[in-house]
Design an enzyme around this catalytic site. Structure first.
Site, PDB file in Angstrom:
ATOM      1  N   HIS A 256       0.826  -1.207   0.000  1.00 21.22           N
ATOM      2  CA  HIS A 256       0.000   0.000   0.000  1.00 21.22           C
ATOM      3  C   HIS A 256       0.866   1.266   0.000  1.00 21.22           C
ATOM      4  O   HIS A 256       0.509   2.268  -0.633  1.00 21.22           O
ATOM      5  CB  HIS A 256      -0.928  -0.002   1.218  1.00 21.22           C
ATOM      6  CG  HIS A 256      -2.116  -0.898   1.065  1.00 21.22           C
ATOM      7  ND1 HIS A 256      -2.072  -2.243   1.345  1.00 21.22           N
ATOM      8  CD2 HIS A 256      -3.384  -0.644   0.642  1.00 21.22           C
ATOM      9  CE1 HIS A 256      -3.260  -2.779   1.116  1.00 21.22           C
ATOM     10  NE2 HIS A 256      -4.067  -1.838   0.687  1.00 21.22           N
ATOM     11  N   GLU A 257       1.979   1.212   0.698  1.00 19.96           N
ATOM     12  CA  GLU A 257       2.879   2.370   0.714  1.00 19.96           C
ATOM     13  C   GLU A 257       3.472   2.615  -0.671  1.00 19.96           C
ATOM     14  O   GLU A 257       3.620   3.770  -1.103  1.00 19.96           O
ATOM     15  CB  GLU A 257       3.990   2.140   1.736  1.00 19.96           C
ATOM     16  CG  GLU A 257       4.955   3.302   1.883  1.00 19.96           C
ATOM     17  CD  GLU A 257       4.277   4.572   2.366  1.00 19.96           C
ATOM     18  OE1 GLU A 257       4.723   5.662   1.966  1.00 19.96           O
ATOM     19  OE2 GLU A 257       3.294   4.474   3.132  1.00 19.96           O
TER      20      GLU A 257
END
Length: 319
Positions: A256-257
């Site tokens: 997600h980062e």
């Protein structure tokens, strides 16, 4: 690609073991390893029972049967290595799933009216996303960015950020819902219709979630199935359930980062920290004092969802 390579690697090892049973004296008598299902086809408890029986009795004929079953699709139409074709690989690429299987359940044909509706809906939702961004998000972001350039003190910066976050609570929530709708209902649905992919279970009722672990299982089922199959199930026998859960969340948080870094062209770690903080929150919500209060937990989930989206997106853009 990861799922395709690993699953076929498992099948290659299974085939090697099956061939090695021609010489029983030197062949491994360990039970057949059943690769975790991706959820597209029914589980095979009979095969699992047989694997346990093979472990107990070391019956070669039953072990042969278990290995042969593992090399064949649940529907019986495809068997390894007959699946190693360009047609099979391209079909997997276009199917709306991340988990490779020898064979997927299929519909009888394309429903063209349904496909046309989903394609039109994609453009309609993109139009709504554009309106929401240009009318309710960009003006606030631009104004806040200009104001942040003129302040020096931490208190003024925090005040501007808090104001921006409060003004963007519902625009970002609406954006999230629209993005969810266009991806999981219309885009994946369109690809499922094109490929006659019968498993349309791309999400569940995540809006009724009472904790973040439940949300992670239900809002994005293709990704959940991938992590459950290739990360959680692969690591749990070696490191145990708690550490396997932690590793799964850790890898998901990194993913997600990376997505946020691609969108904002910034690496800040806000998304990573927010996702990893879900684990202690889940532990708290599953204590005996809070566990049975489903309405309260669902309300807390929605409050944290609305606040968290606005705060995280604002921080990525403005800081």
């Amino acid at each position: 690609m990861h799922s395709y390579a690993f699953y076929n690697g498992h099948l290659s090892e299974t085939e090697r073991r099956l061939q090695a049973l021609d010489n029983p004296q030197t062949a491994s008598k360990a039970p057949a390893y059943l690769y975790p299902t991706a959820g597209h086809t029914p589980d095979t408890p009979v095969a699992e029972d047989r694997a346990k029986s093979a472990e107990e009795t070391q019956d070669l004929s039953r072990l042969r049967e278990d290995l042969a079953i593992e090399l064949t699709s649940p529907m019986g139409s495809v068997a390894y290595p007959k699946n190693l074709t360009w047609t099979n690989y391209i079909d997997y690429i276009f199917c709306p799933t991340l988990c490779y299987e020898l064979e997927y359940p299929r519909t009888k044909g394309i429903v063209w009216s349904e496909l046309g509706y989903k394609i039109l809906a994609v453009f309609g939702v993109i139009f709504l996303l554009t309106i929401t961004s240009e009318e309710f998000i960009l003006p606030v972001m631009i104004e806040s960015a200009l104001r942040l350039e003129t302040v020096d003190s931490f208190s003024e910066t925090a005040l501007i950020l808090a104001e921006a976050i409060s003004m963007l609570l519902f625009p970002f929530m609406v954006t999230f819902l629209l993005v969810f709708l266009v991806i999981f209902e219309y885009v994946l649905g369109a690809f499922a219709e094109i490929t006659c992919f019968a498993d349309r279970h791309f999400y569940s009722d995540w809006w009724n979630s009472t904790d973040w672990l439940e949300f992670s299982r239900e809002w994005n089922i293709p990704v959940h199935n991938f992590f459950r199959r290739h990360v959680y199930s692969a690591s749990r026998p070696h490191i145990g359930r708690p550490m396997a859960t932690f590793i799964t969340f850790f890898i998901s948080a990194i993913g997600h980062e990376i997505v946020m870094a691609c969108i904002t062209k910034k690496i800040r770690g806000y998304g990573f920290l927010c996702q990893m903080s879900q684990l202690p929150i889940v532990m708290l919500q599953r204590t005996k004092w809070v566990k049975d209060k489903k309405v309260l937990n669902n309300a807390c989930f929605w409050c944290s969802m609305i606040l968290g989206l606005s705060m995280m997106c604002s921080l990525y853009v403005l800081c």
